[in-house]
Each structure stands twice: as structure tokens, then as C-alpha cells.
Write an enzyme that holds these catalytic residues in place. Sequence first.
Site, PDB file in Angstrom:
ATOM      1  N   HIS A  38      -6.991  28.920  -2.575  1.00  0.00           N
ATOM      2  CA  HIS A  38      -6.447  29.177  -1.335  1.00  0.00           C
ATOM      3  C   HIS A  38      -6.946  30.421  -0.616  1.00  0.00           C
ATOM      4  O   HIS A  38      -7.372  31.473  -1.173  1.00  0.00           O
ATOM      5  CB  HIS A  38      -4.884  29.255  -1.632  1.00  0.00           C
ATOM      6  CG  HIS A  38      -4.513  30.154  -2.354  1.00  0.00           C
ATOM      7  ND1 HIS A  38      -4.001  31.498  -1.788  1.00  0.00           N
ATOM      8  CD2 HIS A  38      -4.073  30.558  -3.748  1.00  0.00           C
ATOM      9  CE1 HIS A  38      -3.427  32.209  -2.832  1.00  0.00           C
ATOM     10  NE2 HIS A  38      -3.809  31.650  -4.049  1.00  0.00           N
ATOM     11  N   ASP A  40      -4.911  32.154   1.840  1.00  0.00           N
ATOM     12  CA  ASP A  40      -3.718  32.793   2.416  1.00  0.00           C
ATOM     13  C   ASP A  40      -3.294  33.865   1.406  1.00  0.00           C
ATOM     14  O   ASP A  40      -3.712  33.851   0.158  1.00  0.00           O
ATOM     15  CB  ASP A  40      -2.267  32.125   2.732  1.00  0.00           C
ATOM     16  CG  ASP A  40      -1.764  31.363   1.380  1.00  0.00           C
ATOM     17  OD1 ASP A  40      -2.538  30.833   0.533  1.00  0.00           O
ATOM     18  OD2 ASP A  40      -0.623  31.407   1.091  1.00  0.00           O
ATOM     19  N   HIS A  94      -0.161  40.706  -5.569  1.00  0.00           N
ATOM     20  CA  HIS A  94       1.083  40.940  -4.798  1.00  0.00           C
ATOM     21  C   HIS A  94       1.471  41.981  -4.454  1.00  0.00           C
ATOM     22  O   HIS A  94       2.701  42.433  -4.033  1.00  0.00           O
ATOM     23  CB  HIS A  94       2.040  40.091  -5.172  1.00  0.00           C
ATOM     24  CG  HIS A  94       1.867  38.394  -5.274  1.00  0.00           C
ATOM     25  ND1 HIS A  94       2.849  37.604  -5.343  1.00  0.00           N
ATOM     26  CD2 HIS A  94       0.685  37.916  -5.156  1.00  0.00           C
ATOM     27  CE1 HIS A  94       2.199  36.437  -5.514  1.00  0.00           C
ATOM     28  NE2 HIS A  94       1.033  36.509  -5.302  1.00  0.00           N
ATOM     29  N   ASP A 141      -7.885  30.310  -9.604  1.00  0.00           N
ATOM     30  CA  ASP A 141      -6.706  31.032  -9.092  1.00  0.00           C
ATOM     31  C   ASP A 141      -6.240  31.930 -10.361  1.00  0.00           C
ATOM     32  O   ASP A 141      -4.891  32.222 -10.044  1.00  0.00           O
ATOM     33  CB  ASP A 141      -5.905  30.223  -8.458  1.00  0.00           C
ATOM     34  CG  ASP A 141      -4.680  30.847  -7.651  1.00  0.00           C
ATOM     35  OD1 ASP A 141      -5.073  32.070  -7.187  1.00  0.00           O
ATOM     36  OD2 ASP A 141      -3.808  30.115  -7.333  1.00  0.00           O
ATOM     37  N   ASP A 170      -6.267  37.491  -4.815  1.00  0.00           N
ATOM     38  CA  ASP A 170      -5.219  36.243  -4.878  1.00  0.00           C
ATOM     39  C   ASP A 170      -5.138  35.587  -3.632  1.00  0.00           C
ATOM     40  O   ASP A 170      -4.204  35.885  -2.749  1.00  0.00           O
ATOM     41  CB  ASP A 170      -3.854  36.502  -5.613  1.00  0.00           C
ATOM     42  CG  ASP A 170      -2.964  35.344  -5.831  1.00  0.00           C
ATOM     43  OD1 ASP A 170      -3.650  34.038  -5.649  1.00  0.00           O
ATOM     44  OD2 ASP A 170      -2.095  35.504  -5.944  1.00  0.00           O
ATOM     45  N   GLU A 230      -0.577  28.470  -0.166  1.00  0.00           N
ATOM     46  CA  GLU A 230      -0.170  28.308  -1.476  1.00  0.00           C
ATOM     47  C   GLU A 230       0.677  29.359  -1.737  1.00  0.00           C
ATOM     48  O   GLU A 230       1.592  29.140  -2.790  1.00  0.00           O
ATOM     49  CB  GLU A 230      -1.575  28.728  -2.207  1.00  0.00           C
ATOM     50  CG  GLU A 230      -1.422  28.309  -3.647  1.00  0.00           C
ATOM     51  CD  GLU A 230      -0.827  29.566  -4.772  1.00  0.00           C
ATOM     52  OE1 GLU A 230      -0.672  29.187  -5.759  1.00  0.00           O
ATOM     53  OE2 GLU A 230      -1.135  30.545  -3.968  1.00  0.00           O
ATOM     54  N   GLU A 231       0.717  30.537  -1.136  1.00  0.00           N
ATOM     55  CA  GLU A 231       1.701  31.641  -1.794  1.00  0.00           C
ATOM     56  C   GLU A 231       3.243  31.439  -1.257  1.00  0.00           C
ATOM     57  O   GLU A 231       4.118  31.845  -1.880  1.00  0.00           O
ATOM     58  CB  GLU A 231       1.070  32.771  -1.097  1.00  0.00           C
ATOM     59  CG  GLU A 231       0.008  33.546  -1.549  1.00  0.00           C
ATOM     60  CD  GLU A 231      -0.125  33.890  -3.184  1.00  0.00           C
ATOM     61  OE1 GLU A 231       0.888  33.740  -3.761  1.00  0.00           O
ATOM     62  OE2 GLU A 231      -1.056  34.378  -3.580  1.00  0.00           O
TER      63      GLU A 231
END
Length: 414
Positions: A81, A83, A383, A201, A144, A178-179
Site C-alpha cells: 500500500h 498510503d 507510525h 508489509d 510502512d 490500507e492504514e
Amino acid sequence: MISKEDIIKRFVSYVTVDTESDPTSDTTPSTAKQWDLANALVDELKAIGMEDVTIDKHAYIMATLPSNVDHDVPVIGFISHFDTTPDFTGANVKPQIIEDYDGKDIVLNAEQNIVLSPDYFEDLLLYKGQTLITTDGTTLLGADDKAGITEIVSAMEYLIANPQIKHGKIRVGFTPDEEIGRGAHKFDVAKFGADWAYTMDGSQIGELEYENFNAAGAVVKVKGKIVHPGYAKGKMVNSMYIATEFINSLPRLETPEHTEGYQGFFHLYSIKGEVDETVLEYIIRDHDKGHFEARKEVMQKLTDELNSQYEREVITIEIKDQYYNMKEKVEPVMHIVDIAEEAMKQLDIKPLIKAIRGGTDGSQLSYMGLPCPNIFAGGHNFHGRYEYVPVESMIKATEVICKIAELTALKNSK
């Protein structure tokens, strides 16, 4: 050999594009800025020689590397992903490259005294002597899952440049959002046309995962009565006190900060309260389906008991399932995990087969008919400002993709 310089250049070009998603948006992608990287990826896939490169109206990207063998081979896919999480800003990312990491503290930002230290993040010591890419302490990095995209594109480019490596048809897919839990919602599994796939991932080098949490969300609304506090005796009902009873009645040690491995939890992540109404938002997680159902039942029974205690409906609860453990869908086709494990072993990578304490696009995709284990992408501390990725891990992940393609063709050559 896969070039370290090329991997770094490609990764940096991705993470410096802001692609933060937005859970409050009802569009797909949830933010217009995700199109910036999506469109660039389409151009890049075409430039390296991929075929059937498409992007749909929701920014889902698909492309094909045709088979270079004359026998039937299952079609496999690799998915990541583009995003980044809304938990921490992904704007104006300024990656720092640390050559030959010495195992000591890394000053991310001297002015703000932000330090990435192995005293707190012990995994750093696994990568002594390697090249690390970190943040400048003011943003996340975006490994990520832009590390995963880097690895997939680099692997496809390598296979195209090295046709002596035999492989069947390979499909790649890049997804938005996805997040915020929507990465697979509009993924066209039939169009993708793979027999199985792998999400790139995961985190630490060697990770190979085909189990994840069963997940639900719960919204608890507590109703009170507001009257003037000077005349409140026998009349006021403070919803925040009742909400506190609810919170304290759940098992205190079954929360994220007290659990690990296969242990599930209740996680209170939002409280909005006034005397008249308090709203609690929870997520419920457990790998075991029976325990998962029991957790939901515990919350419902607690709601019923408090309503009985107050002799009226002071609490309502709405519980919605979010996703399920993909183990149920992957175990019948365990050879797809075995191939990934063998690929790692042939590359002298120790496989770390464990359960994901979270979700993955692969979970939803598995229930949509595309079995989809998860493979390491190499990043750590996702994150947040302490995120980093070893370049050597990205190179190894790229090699794993190539080796899986090669082994799949070899195992189906007779």
C-alpha cells in the site's frame, strides 16, 4: 546483484511524497494527495517494462510481468500500500541515511533533542554495521509500506533485466487507504487474477505471517441526565460515572499494554464525555475465534448488567466485526507459506513465523478469495518519529520476491 544505491534512491523518492490517508473522508482514495505517488508509480511500472499497467478510478494499481517459461505455473501476486498512517504526519519527510551504523544513539534532531536509542529500541542492535534510513525526528518515515513498494518494483525490474531467472506470470498490486482499514475494500480480486499473493508489509527481516487478529469495533453510548448542579439531588445522572463503571468492569490486564503474542485484548481508544452523554470507542482483538466471540459477549453482558442495575437503558452498545484471522483461509493452501519459507532459507534468512498482532490487507483479501500471507518489508517503529529501515533488509526482501517467483516456477515444472 540488487544495487543498494538504487534501492535507496527509489525508497527516498517514494517517502518524500506525502500520502497520508484520512479516516474521516468517504472518498477512495481518502486524500487527493495519494494520487501523486499513485500516478508516478504507474509511469515507473511502464518505464521498467511491466505490462498491462492499469490504475482505476479509486487509485488501485495493477501490473503484469509475463511468464518466461513454456509450462503452466500458478499466477502469483505481490501487494503493498502507498498510503501512510494518519497517526503521525507524513508531510515533508526528510530521510537521514546512516552508513555503517555503530550501535550507538542516533541523534534524529539535535534542536529538539530527539534521539533514536538502542537502550529503548533494542532491535537497532540487530543492524550494527548496516545502512539505516531514519527520519529527522519531526515526521514518520513511511517504510510502512513504501519499503514494500520499493521491494516489489525493484524485484520486477531485476527479473526483467535477468531473464535467465525463470518464473511464471506475476501480478503486482498497489493500494490506497490500507492504514485506515480500507486497502482491500475495492480491490478487484477477479481482475488481479492471481492464484495467491503475498503482502510485503511486515517488519523485521525474516517475518512470515499467515495469522492475524479477529477484529471488531464497539461504540458504547452512556446516557445521563443534566440538571442544575445546585438542585441535582435525586435528579442528575452523570453519564461519565457510569462510563467509568463500564471501563473498570472489563479485565484491566487484558489491554494492549499488558498483552503479547497470542493474547487478545480490549482497547479503549477514545472517550468523549459530558454529564448528559459519554461515548466510549473500543477495538476488540483476539486470534482465537472462540475467545473473540467471548470478548464480544462480555461487553454485551456488561451492558445488560449495568442497565439492569440502573433499572433502565442507560447504556447502548454497537459491535461490528471488522476482519478475521486469515489462518482459516491460508492453512488449506499451506504450500504458499512453505514456498516463502524455503525462499528465505535459500537466501540465508532465518524465517520468523509468527502471528500478526494487527490486521493486514492480506486478511481481507484471503476472505475475498485471494490467500495472502504477509512477508517482511524491513521497517521498524512504524507510525511515528522513531521509524527506521535497514537498507540491507529491503535488499533481502527484494531477493525473497525473486526467489519465490523462481521456486514457484521450479515446483510446477513437471
